[in-house]
Scaffold this active site. Structure first.
Site, short mmCIF file in Angstrom:
data_model
loop_
_atom_site.label_atom_id
_atom_site.label_comp_id
_atom_site.label_asym_id
_atom_site.label_seq_id
_atom_site.Cartn_x
_atom_site.Cartn_y
_atom_site.Cartn_z
N ASN A 124 -23.91 5.06 14.99
CA ASN A 124 -24.08 3.97 13.71
C ASN A 124 -25.25 3.09 14.04
OD1 ASN A 124 -22.28 5.18 12.17
ND2 ASN A 124 -20.71 3.52 12.19
N LYS A 129 -22.22 0.02 -1.22
CA LYS A 129 -23.04 0.95 -1.63
C LYS A 129 -22.32 1.97 -2.78
CE LYS A 129 -21.17 4.59 1.60
NZ LYS A 129 -21.39 5.62 2.47
N LYS A 142 0.70 -1.19 0.00
CA LYS A 142 0.04 -0.14 -0.11
C LYS A 142 0.79 1.28 -0.04
CE LYS A 142 -4.20 -0.16 1.95
NZ LYS A 142 -5.36 -0.08 3.17
N GLU A 145 -18.06 6.49 3.21
CA GLU A 145 -17.32 6.34 2.01
C GLU A 145 -18.16 6.64 0.91
OE1 GLU A 145 -16.05 2.08 1.85
OE2 GLU A 145 -15.28 2.19 3.94
N LYS A 165 -19.87 7.61 18.85
CA LYS A 165 -19.77 6.90 17.63
C LYS A 165 -20.68 5.55 17.28
CE LYS A 165 -18.36 5.52 13.72
NZ LYS A 165 -18.56 6.08 12.37
N GLY A 198 -24.40 -2.92 4.73
CA GLY A 198 -23.37 -3.74 4.87
C GLY A 198 -22.03 -2.70 4.99
N CYS A 217 -18.34 -0.90 8.56
CA CYS A 217 -18.83 -0.19 9.67
C CYS A 217 -20.10 -0.84 10.28
CB CYS A 217 -18.82 1.31 9.46
SG CYS A 217 -17.37 2.01 8.92
N1 LIG Z 1 -14.54 3.04 6.47
C1 LIG Z 1 -15.15 3.94 7.06
O1 LIG Z 1 -16.45 4.38 6.29
C2 LIG Z 1 -15.09 4.25 8.21
C3 LIG Z 1 -16.02 5.38 8.85
C4 LIG Z 1 -15.58 5.61 10.10
C5 LIG Z 1 -14.80 5.01 10.91
N2 LIG Z 1 -14.35 3.87 10.56
C6 LIG Z 1 -13.43 3.12 11.60
O2 LIG Z 1 -12.05 3.64 11.42
C7 LIG Z 1 -11.26 2.42 11.39
C8 LIG Z 1 -10.48 2.36 10.13
O3 LIG Z 1 -11.24 1.89 9.07
P1 LIG Z 1 -10.83 1.91 7.62
O4 LIG Z 1 -12.28 1.65 6.88
O5 LIG Z 1 -10.16 3.00 7.27
O6 LIG Z 1 -10.20 0.54 7.52
P2 LIG Z 1 -8.84 -0.17 6.37
O7 LIG Z 1 -9.03 -1.47 6.69
O8 LIG Z 1 -9.56 0.54 5.09
O9 LIG Z 1 -7.54 0.53 6.73
C9 LIG Z 1 -6.78 0.18 8.11
C10 LIG Z 1 -5.45 0.39 7.53
O10 LIG Z 1 -4.58 0.16 8.66
C11 LIG Z 1 -3.69 -0.45 8.30
N3 LIG Z 1 -2.81 -1.04 9.73
C12 LIG Z 1 -3.19 -2.05 10.25
N4 LIG Z 1 -2.31 -2.29 11.26
C13 LIG Z 1 -1.47 -1.65 11.26
C14 LIG Z 1 -0.37 -1.10 12.14
N5 LIG Z 1 -0.12 -2.16 13.30
N6 LIG Z 1 0.46 -0.31 11.65
C15 LIG Z 1 0.09 0.55 10.57
N7 LIG Z 1 -0.94 0.44 9.67
C16 LIG Z 1 -1.64 -0.55 10.26
C17 LIG Z 1 -3.93 -1.37 7.43
O11 LIG Z 1 -2.95 -1.94 6.61
C18 LIG Z 1 -4.97 -0.61 6.75
O12 LIG Z 1 -4.30 0.00 5.41
C19 LIG Z 1 -12.06 1.29 11.78
O13 LIG Z 1 -12.30 1.14 13.12
C20 LIG Z 1 -13.27 1.65 11.19
O14 LIG Z 1 -14.57 1.32 12.13
C21 LIG Z 1 -14.43 3.48 9.29
#
Ligand SMILES: NC(=O)c1ccc[n+]([C@@H]2O[C@H](COP(=O)([O-])OP(=O)(O)OC[C@H]3O[C@@H](n4cnc5c(N)ncnc54)[C@H](O)[C@@H]3O)[C@@H](O)[C@H]2O)c1
Length: 461
Positions: free
Chosen positions: A226, A338, A35, A156, A222, A275, A278
């Protein structure tokens, strides 16, 4: 301010690029080397409207860089955002192992003062655990880590817009210093004083509400938000089932119910269920939080159950229309959970495709953005170049993600391509009158048309 963002996923990358755009110096860390390589070579690891330009511009301006080692970023920065994933464990609880691992790395290399901000969605009291962690571990005598919660509400598909124009920014803190730092970090967004990268002319922009609270409350806000949204979706899906059974039209019901300002019209669209990464996991995690605190969370348990039944009910509809599914060609429009994202995590579309494959259907699918991600999950179906190709020779089309482009298709052409002009609309995106006028058989969710007809037929006997 020098800021580290850990995790370059949907939340971390948008946060990192957004903070850089508002003038901060940001290092984004991800332990996924591929990445980081993709980002450093100008590519994007996922699709999110507007994000590629934002990342590119801020990399060029040298306000944003990507690395894989936490220690190379932490020493130089005041604020550290944790944005790693918190997926569900088998029992539904949030898996906090990535959060814990990151905390461990931070305490190993932190020097002096740092504000560690949890942006990942975590169960209430995680901040307390992090505080305890930072008070136990650490290699530097001057070391002090404050902990804050700053839950993320971005959606998203419109994540960039949501970063710059949020409904509110919530921070949970237990020191004035932490509150002041977060106020400084978000000042341009709170005061809406940045040059907007999303809209050409934003007009008069009102100050964004800044909710400062304790850490537990911020974490809970949060999960509560949700869960409430998920509850609205399951509620209207339950009403849709009743509409079908008694012959009412859920579209009209939802429209009029939503006109009540106390209720509001959003999230009242029936369909094949929610789905994504989250809602399903946050709901499950919140139910476990409630249970372990000894509170009655049956209400949210039911919300989960209703959602899980959506796929079963839709598959039942498909079988009802096709009779024998085995050997029949089925076209699928939409794979992402979505529109405007390529995210297929917990996508109902994939669950439905898996069920179709188990029934012996021949599936041809198309999605404007999510095909690569879907292929990694389900390699053994045919992925098509466009929606027309997916319709070719199909005995049914399953419309499963409401992408705008599906609304602009030449449906007459679609009808001629299909071997039976049948559309099962899992998102109620088409109009039954229009499709009937074009010679389609059309099955939606909750219009109650068959039950109404049966009622009138019975009356006319
Ligand atoms: N996706 C959404 O729409 C959304 C919205 C609000 C909150 N969240 C929350 O935010 C958090 C992240 O969600 P996301 O969708 O971005 O997840 P994601 O899986 O897209 O991204 C997480 C990233 O963290 C990296 N990662 C994991 N362990 C790591 C480490 N030890 N060191 C460095 N990098 C590491 C992974 O490689 C990945 O790129 C979750 O808790 C989710 O519930 C997500």
């Amino acid at each position: 301010m020098n800021i580290t963002v850990i995790g370059a996923g949907y939340v971390g990358l948008i946060t990192a690029a957004g903070l850089a755009e508002t003038g901060h110096q940001v290092v984004c860390v991800d332990d996924d080397l591929r990445k980081v390589q993709v980002l450093n070579s100008g590519g994007m690891p996922f699709y999110e409207p507007g994000l590629e330009d934002l990342v590119k511009r801020n990399r060029q301006a040298k306000r944003l860089e990507f690395i894989s080692r936490i220690e190379d970023a932490v020493v130089k920065c005041q604020a550290i955002f944790i944005c790693v994933g918190t997926p569900p464990l088998e029992n539904g609880e949030a898996d906090l192992s990535s959060v814990e691992l990151v905390a461990r790395r931070i305490s190993e290399c932190a020097r002096g003062y740092h504000l560690v901000i949890e942006k990942s969605t975590v169960p209430v009291q995680t901040g307390r655990r992090l505080q305890k962690h930072f008070s136990i571990y650490g290699n530097d005598s001057q070391y002090h880590c404050d902990v804050a919660s700053n839950p993320e509400f971005l959606r998203e598909g419109s994540g960039v817009e949501d970063f710059f124009h949020p409904d509110r920014i919530v921070v949970g803190v237990d020191s004035d210093k932490a509150a002041a730092l977060l106020g400084e970090i978000y000042k341009p967004v709170l005061e809406q004083t940045f040059a907007c990268p999303v809209h050409e002319n934003c007009g008069n922009r009102a100050r964004v509400p800044f909710v400062i609270t304790d850490i537990n409350s911020a974490e809970l806000i949060k999960h509560a938000s949700n869960s409430f949204l998920a509850m609205k979706i399951s509620f209207i899906n339950m009403i849709a089932d009743l509409c079908e059974a008694v012959g009412a039209d859920v579209g009209k019901v939802a429209e009029a119910v939503g006109m009540d300002k106390r209720i509001g019209g959003s999230f009242l669209r029936p369909g094949v269920g929610f789905g994504g990464s989250c809602f399903p996991k946050d709901l499950q995690a919140f139910v476990r939080v409630g249970q372990s605190a000894g509170c009655d969370f049956t209400l949210l348990h039911e919300v989960e159950q209703i959602n899980q039944r959506r796929v079963d009910l839709f598959v039942k509809k498909i079988k009802n229309e096709l009779w024998v599914v085995r050997g029949k060609r089925v076209g699928v429009w939409g794979l992402a959970f979505k529109p405007r994202t390529d995210d297929v995590r917990c996508s109902p579309a994939l669950a439905i495709i898996r069920r179709m494959l188990a029934e012996g259907a021949l599936v041809r699918a198309y999605d404007p953005q999510a095909m690569e991600k879907a292929k990694a999950e389900i390699p053994d179906i045919e992925y098509c170049a466009d929606a027309y190709a997916a319709a070719q020779g199909a005995e049914a089309i399953l419309a499963l993600t409401e992408w705008e482009e599906f609304l602009h298709l030449d449906l007459l052409k679609v009808r001629h391509l299909m071997s039976r002009p049948l559309i099962l609309d899992g998102r109620n995106m088409f109009s039954s009158a229009t499709l009937a006028g074009l010679g389609f058989e059309y099955v939606d969710i909750g219009s109650g048309a068959p039950a109404r007809e049966a009622f009138f037929d019975a009356r006319n006997v």
